[in-house]
Design a protein around this motif. Structure first.
Motif, PDB file in Angstrom:
ATOM      1  N   LEU A  87     -17.493  35.607   4.920  1.00  0.00           N
ATOM      2  CA  LEU A  87     -18.781  36.084   4.428  1.00  0.00           C
ATOM      3  C   LEU A  87     -19.736  36.156   5.615  1.00  0.00           C
ATOM      4  CD1 LEU A  87     -20.678  36.786   2.025  1.00  0.00           C
ATOM      5  CD2 LEU A  87     -21.307  34.363   1.973  1.00  0.00           C
ATOM      6  N   GLN A  91     -25.770  41.440   4.550  1.00  0.00           N
ATOM      7  CA  GLN A  91     -25.441  41.680   3.153  1.00  0.00           C
ATOM      8  C   GLN A  91     -24.226  42.605   3.033  1.00  0.00           C
ATOM      9  OE1 GLN A  91     -26.541  40.076   0.758  1.00  0.00           O
ATOM     10  NE2 GLN A  91     -28.747  39.755   0.775  1.00  0.00           N
ATOM     11  N   VAL A  92     -23.397  42.333   2.025  1.00  0.00           N
ATOM     12  CA  VAL A  92     -22.231  43.187   1.801  1.00  0.00           C
ATOM     13  C   VAL A  92     -22.696  44.542   1.251  1.00  0.00           C
ATOM     14  CG1 VAL A  92     -20.609  41.306   1.453  1.00  0.00           C
ATOM     15  CG2 VAL A  92     -21.927  42.136  -0.480  1.00  0.00           C
ATOM     16  N   CYS A 106     -12.435  43.326  -4.578  1.00  0.00           N
ATOM     17  CA  CYS A 106     -12.090  42.512  -3.404  1.00  0.00           C
ATOM     18  C   CYS A 106     -10.866  41.643  -3.681  1.00  0.00           C
ATOM     19  CB  CYS A 106     -13.272  41.633  -3.013  1.00  0.00           C
ATOM     20  SG  CYS A 106     -14.389  42.447  -1.874  1.00  0.00           S
ATOM     21  N   LYS A 146     -27.408  39.668  -4.363  1.00  0.00           N
ATOM     22  CA  LYS A 146     -26.376  40.305  -3.544  1.00  0.00           C
ATOM     23  C   LYS A 146     -25.603  39.261  -2.738  1.00  0.00           C
ATOM     24  CE  LYS A 146     -28.070  45.009  -2.637  1.00  0.00           C
ATOM     25  NZ  LYS A 146     -28.530  45.930  -1.574  1.00  0.00           N
ATOM     26  N   ARG A 147     -26.328  38.261  -2.239  1.00  0.00           N
ATOM     27  CA  ARG A 147     -25.685  37.213  -1.455  1.00  0.00           C
ATOM     28  C   ARG A 147     -24.674  36.455  -2.300  1.00  0.00           C
ATOM     29  NH1 ARG A 147     -24.394  37.071   3.485  1.00  0.00           N
ATOM     30  NH2 ARG A 147     -24.423  35.048   4.508  1.00  0.00           N
ATOM     31  N   GLY A 150     -21.694  38.607  -2.915  1.00  0.00           N
ATOM     32  CA  GLY A 150     -20.864  38.607  -1.706  1.00  0.00           C
ATOM     33  C   GLY A 150     -20.024  37.348  -1.605  1.00  0.00           C
TER      34      GLY A 150
END
Length: 321
Positions: A87, A91-92, A106, A146-147, A150
């Motif tokens: 990670l 941000q992804v 994923c 978002k984190r 991810g």
């Protein structure tokens, strides 16, 4: 690919020197076992991310070895990408995907079976309290959500080594606690977890052992308790400076100090507790501070002594006295 062995992660004498002569890593050696949450702490620019990029095969060390069990991650970067989950700080990129969709995708890319991946994705969404966003597209999610998505994407089908670079960035305090519970569970399930952070106070609660890196070198390693033993017999006296007021001159019994914003942190001897409280009360009575707190020293106090900076970038000793 030969990935047999005990699963121990090792970095032995790892150095990275760029063509311009900058030495980002200088002979770093450390190890972490399956089931262990290992913290990699240091100021911004200390060389933490450079080390991580070498672990996952994005950079090649100038010298040294990096292994996971019997697998040489430097010689076989393809194996590194298969065995490691990462990670990054950034941000992804999931703007076009729904949250659950991105997590499941994923897991499938990592080789997980559909039913197992979908079940695990739902478990993570519940555990991280992401239910209201499970079918929302990434473009409409806040940075903190978002984190967390991810994190779920990385851990839905984790590798043997899970690397988390500042995993709590932008995450609200409630879900931050939920995330740390999931980090602990990764270790309990047998993964090696490498936690990269400059948030010392949070790391203290989450890691089994840690290394502190500064200027590319490993300067200390051990358990949080062992690190704090350096300050045995000391206390932390914290003073909140009133807005618009100058920082007061430090008393002679202050052993060291750091200023971060309006927060003045000093370390004093246990025997000076009474005079420390009296000094703090006098500063408050004069209107220069709003409150104080006296507590046991923390891992951050040891970190300050070793690196010369606190986790917010403050520099000790530059505030008088």
């Amino acid at each position: 690919m030969d990935d047999d062995g005990d699963g121990l992660f090792r970095a032995d004498g790892v150095s990275k020197v760029y063509p311009n002569g900058i030495r980002a890593n200088d002979g770093i050696s450390l190890h972490a076992a399956p089931g262990e949450v290992y913290g990699l702490l240091g100021p911004n620019g200390a060389g933490k991310t450079t080390l991580v990029k070498q672990v996952i095969g994005l950079l090649k060390p100038t010298a040294g070895r990096i292994t996971l069990g019997a697998c040489d991650l430097v010689a076989d970067p393809a194996a590194a990408r298969q065995l490691c989950s990462y990670l990054p700080q950034a941000q992804v990129p999931i703007d076009s995907f729904r949250a659950r969709e991105a997590i499941v995708l994923c897991g499938r890319v990592r080789g997980g079976r559909r039913k197992a991946v979908e079940r695990r994705a739902d478990e993570l969404i519940e555990a991280l309290d992401l239910g209201e966003w499970r079918d929302k597209r990434g473009i409409g999610l806040s940075g903190g959500v978002k984190r967390l998505v991810g994190f779920a994407m990385v851990t839905v089908c984790p590798g043997r080594l899970v690397i988390l670079d500042e995993p709590t960035n932008d995450v609200d305090p409630l879900r931050r606690r939920l995330l740390w519970e999931q980090v602990r569970q990764l270790g309990d399930r047998g993964a090696v977890v490498l936690l990269v952070t400059h948030n010392v106070l949070e790391a203290e609660k989450a890691v089994d052992r840690l290394a502190i890196i500064s200027d590319g070198r490993l300067i200390a390693e051990g358990t949080p308790s062992a690190m704090k033993a350096r300050d045995r017999g000391h206390l932390r006296l914290q003073l909140m400076i009133a807005p618009g007021h100058e920082t007061p001159a430090l008393p002679p019994f202050a052993l060291r100090s750091t200023l971060a914003g309006h927060n003045l942190m000093t370390v004093i001897a246990e025997g000076d507790a009474a005079v420390g409280i009296k000094w703090a009360q006098q500063v408050i009575a004069a209107g220069a501070a709003e409150e104080y707190a006296l507590s046991a020293t923390s891992l951050e106090d040891a970190y300050i002594e070793l690196t010369g900076r606190d986790s917010a970038g403050g520099v000790p000793g530059g505030i008088g006295g």
